[in-house]
Design a protein around this motif. Structure first.
Motif, PDB file in Angstrom:
ATOM      1  N   ASN A  19       0.809  -1.218   0.000  1.00 35.71           N
ATOM      2  CA  ASN A  19       0.000   0.000   0.000  1.00 35.71           C
ATOM      3  C   ASN A  19       0.845   1.272   0.000  1.00 35.71           C
ATOM      4  N   VAL A  20       2.145   1.166   0.240  1.00 35.40           N
ATOM      5  CA  VAL A  20       3.008   2.352   0.230  1.00 35.40           C
ATOM      6  C   VAL A  20       3.972   2.344  -0.950  1.00 35.40           C
ATOM      7  N   GLY A  21       3.710   1.470  -1.934  1.00 40.30           N
ATOM      8  CA  GLY A  21       4.490   1.497  -3.165  1.00 40.30           C
ATOM      9  C   GLY A  21       5.718   0.626  -3.207  1.00 40.30           C
ATOM     10  N   ASP A  22       5.947  -0.195  -2.192  1.00 46.99           N
ATOM     11  CA  ASP A  22       7.091  -1.113  -2.238  1.00 46.99           C
ATOM     12  C   ASP A  22       6.781  -2.262  -3.182  1.00 46.99           C
ATOM     13  N   ALA A  23       7.771  -2.696  -3.940  1.00 46.39           N
ATOM     14  CA  ALA A  23       7.687  -3.906  -4.756  1.00 46.39           C
ATOM     15  C   ALA A  23       8.643  -4.903  -4.120  1.00 46.39           C
ATOM     16  N   VAL A  24       8.123  -6.061  -3.732  1.00 43.16           N
ATOM     17  CA  VAL A  24       8.913  -7.040  -2.975  1.00 43.16           C
ATOM     18  C   VAL A  24       8.771  -8.406  -3.615  1.00 43.16           C
ATOM     19  N   GLU A  25       9.905  -9.030  -3.908  1.00 44.94           N
ATOM     20  CA  GLU A  25       9.896 -10.402  -4.396  1.00 44.94           C
ATOM     21  C   GLU A  25      10.077 -11.328  -3.209  1.00 44.94           C
ATOM     22  N   ALA A  26       9.115 -12.228  -2.998  1.00 44.57           N
ATOM     23  CA  ALA A  26       9.248 -13.209  -1.927  1.00 44.57           C
ATOM     24  C   ALA A  26      10.432 -14.117  -2.244  1.00 44.57           C
ATOM     25  N   GLY A  27      11.130 -14.536  -1.214  1.00 46.50           N
ATOM     26  CA  GLY A  27      12.284 -15.408  -1.382  1.00 46.50           C
ATOM     27  C   GLY A  27      13.014 -15.552  -0.070  1.00 46.50           C
ATOM     28  N   PRO A  28      14.239 -16.067  -0.100  1.00 47.44           N
ATOM     29  CA  PRO A  28      14.982 -16.295   1.139  1.00 47.44           C
ATOM     30  C   PRO A  28      15.130 -15.042   2.015  1.00 47.44           C
ATOM     31  N   ASP A  29      15.248 -13.868   1.403  1.00 46.24           N
ATOM     32  CA  ASP A  29      15.398 -12.631   2.182  1.00 46.24           C
ATOM     33  C   ASP A  29      14.069 -11.958   2.499  1.00 46.24           C
ATOM     34  N   ASN A  30      13.014 -12.374   1.854  1.00 48.24           N
ATOM     35  CA  ASN A  30      11.692 -11.776   2.050  1.00 48.24           C
ATOM     36  C   ASN A  30      10.669 -12.902   2.182  1.00 48.24           C
ATOM     37  N   ALA A  31      10.648 -13.482   3.369  1.00 43.26           N
ATOM     38  CA  ALA A  31       9.831 -14.661   3.629  1.00 43.26           C
ATOM     39  C   ALA A  31       8.350 -14.329   3.760  1.00 43.26           C
ATOM     40  N   ILE A  32       7.549 -15.324   3.413  1.00 45.12           N
ATOM     41  CA  ILE A  32       6.114 -15.309   3.684  1.00 45.12           C
ATOM     42  C   ILE A  32       5.917 -16.182   4.916  1.00 45.12           C
ATOM     43  N   ARG A  33       5.154 -15.677   5.883  1.00 46.90           N
ATOM     44  CA  ARG A  33       4.825 -16.494   7.055  1.00 46.90           C
ATOM     45  C   ARG A  33       3.342 -16.327   7.340  1.00 46.90           C
ATOM     46  N   VAL A  34       2.759 -17.375   7.903  1.00 51.30           N
ATOM     47  CA  VAL A  34       1.331 -17.345   8.210  1.00 51.30           C
ATOM     48  C   VAL A  34       1.145 -17.760   9.664  1.00 51.30           C
ATOM     49  N   GLU A  35       0.544 -16.873  10.427  1.00 49.96           N
ATOM     50  CA  GLU A  35       0.157 -17.198  11.796  1.00 49.96           C
ATOM     51  C   GLU A  35      -1.317 -17.592  11.763  1.00 49.96           C
ATOM     52  N   THR A  36      -1.709 -18.427  12.710  1.00 54.17           N
ATOM     53  CA  THR A  36      -3.109 -18.818  12.808  1.00 54.17           C
ATOM     54  C   THR A  36      -3.637 -18.396  14.162  1.00 54.17           C
ATOM     55  N   ASP A  37      -4.743 -17.667  14.165  1.00 52.95           N
ATOM     56  CA  ASP A  37      -5.370 -17.235  15.416  1.00 52.95           C
ATOM     57  C   ASP A  37      -5.872 -18.480  16.143  1.00 52.95           C
ATOM     58  N   PRO A  38      -5.374 -18.733  17.357  1.00 48.00           N
ATOM     59  CA  PRO A  38      -5.771 -19.959  18.056  1.00 48.00           C
ATOM     60  C   PRO A  38      -7.258 -20.006  18.403  1.00 48.00           C
ATOM     61  N   ALA A  39      -7.891 -18.867  18.574  1.00 46.64           N
ATOM     62  CA  ALA A  39      -9.311 -18.839  18.941  1.00 46.64           C
ATOM     63  C   ALA A  39     -10.220 -19.038  17.729  1.00 46.64           C
ATOM     64  N   THR A  40      -9.876 -18.394  16.611  1.00 47.54           N
ATOM     65  CA  THR A  40     -10.767 -18.425  15.443  1.00 47.54           C
ATOM     66  C   THR A  40     -10.290 -19.357  14.328  1.00 47.54           C
ATOM     67  N   GLY A  41      -9.001 -19.696  14.338  1.00 42.74           N
ATOM     68  CA  GLY A  41      -8.436 -20.500  13.263  1.00 42.74           C
ATOM     69  C   GLY A  41      -8.154 -19.699  12.006  1.00 42.74           C
ATOM     70  N   GLU A  42      -8.399 -18.382  12.055  1.00 46.74           N
ATOM     71  CA  GLU A  42      -8.171 -17.512  10.899  1.00 46.74           C
ATOM     72  C   GLU A  42      -6.676 -17.333  10.635  1.00 46.74           C
ATOM     73  N   PRO A  43      -6.264 -17.421   9.371  1.00 51.08           N
ATOM     74  CA  PRO A  43      -4.855 -17.174   9.051  1.00 51.08           C
ATOM     75  C   PRO A  43      -4.548 -15.673   9.052  1.00 51.08           C
ATOM     76  N   ARG A  44      -3.328 -15.312   9.463  1.00 47.29           N
ATOM     77  CA  ARG A  44      -2.806 -13.941   9.390  1.00 47.29           C
ATOM     78  C   ARG A  44      -1.491 -14.037   8.618  1.00 47.29           C
ATOM     79  N   PRO A  45      -1.524 -13.854   7.290  1.00 43.51           N
ATOM     80  CA  PRO A  45      -0.309 -13.997   6.475  1.00 43.51           C
ATOM     81  C   PRO A  45       0.483 -12.691   6.396  1.00 43.51           C
ATOM     82  N   TYR A  46       1.802 -12.830   6.409  1.00 48.48           N
ATOM     83  CA  TYR A  46       2.702 -11.678   6.371  1.00 48.48           C
ATOM     84  C   TYR A  46       3.814 -11.905   5.354  1.00 48.48           C
ATOM     85  N   LEU A  47       4.350 -10.807   4.863  1.00 47.19           N
ATOM     86  CA  LEU A  47       5.493 -10.813   3.956  1.00 47.19           C
ATOM     87  C   LEU A  47       6.554  -9.891   4.536  1.00 47.19           C
TER      88      LEU A  47
END
Length: 191
Positions: A111-139
């Motif tokens: 949303n601020v104009g960054d262009a990021v290629e996922a990879g070893p230096d820019n990992a994707i991770r997903v947390e899961t809310d233990p109460a709802t089971g909803e995923p919270r994905p991050y880059l």
């Protein structure tokens, strides 16, 4: 005759970011000014920036401030060569609003104009809310700063995902720049 003092606070951050931003991303990781207190800037979890309770409507100003944002052990700060001002961030400071697959590369835009290629230096991770089971994905975007992956973008990742056997069991994940990132808990995609 004395020189005018350098602006401080919001004006100082704006001036320093403009100067540094003219040459690309400023080297905020090399700047170690004294902590100057807090500034009433808050980044809501949907990526909207507020100053003194009012949304910052100028997109260019938000992009400018994002270039001098740094995550330190005690929180998020806007940093210039002479000032360090703590701000509040509800979740991640950025939001990944788009993903494009280009060969074996996943390229995200924030949303601020960054262009990021996922990879070893820019990992994707997903947390899961233990109460709802909803995923919270991050880059990972840069220097410890992350973007929350917007729900529609995460759905696109799910469509690109493939199953892989892991020590925990079969998992869905995506590959980018030679790195594999699980996007769901083991077995979550199976009935």
């Amino acid at each position: 005759m004395t020189a005018d003092p350098a602006p401080s606070g919001l004006a100082g951050v704006t001036a320093a970011a403009k100067v540094a931003g003219a040459r690309g991303l400023p080297p905020v990781h090399l700047w170690h000014p004294e902590h100057c207190g807090e500034i009433d800037i808050r980044i809501r979890k949907d990526g909207v920036w507020f100053h003194e309770g009012t949304p910052i409507g100028r997109e260019a100003l938000v992009r400018l401030f994002s270039t001098v944002l740094r995550l330190d052990p005690d929180g998020y700060h806007l940093v210039t060569p002479v000032e360090k001002l703590k701000i509040q961030v509800e979740d991640a400071p950025f939001v990944a609003t788009r993903v494009d697959q280009m060969g074996d590369i996943l390229r995200f835009e924030t949303n601020v104009g960054d262009a990021v290629e996922a990879g070893p230096d820019n990992a994707i991770r997903v947390e899961t809310d233990p109460a709802t089971g909803e995923p919270r994905p991050y880059l990972h975007v840069r220097r410890g700063l992350e973007a929350l992956i917007a729900r529609p973008v995460f759905y696109e990742l799910a469509e690109l995902a493939a199953e892989r056997e892991t020590p925990e069991g079969p998992r869905l994940g995506v590959t980018s720049n030679g790195a594999w990132f699980p996007i769901a808990p083991a077995g979550a995609h199976r009935p």
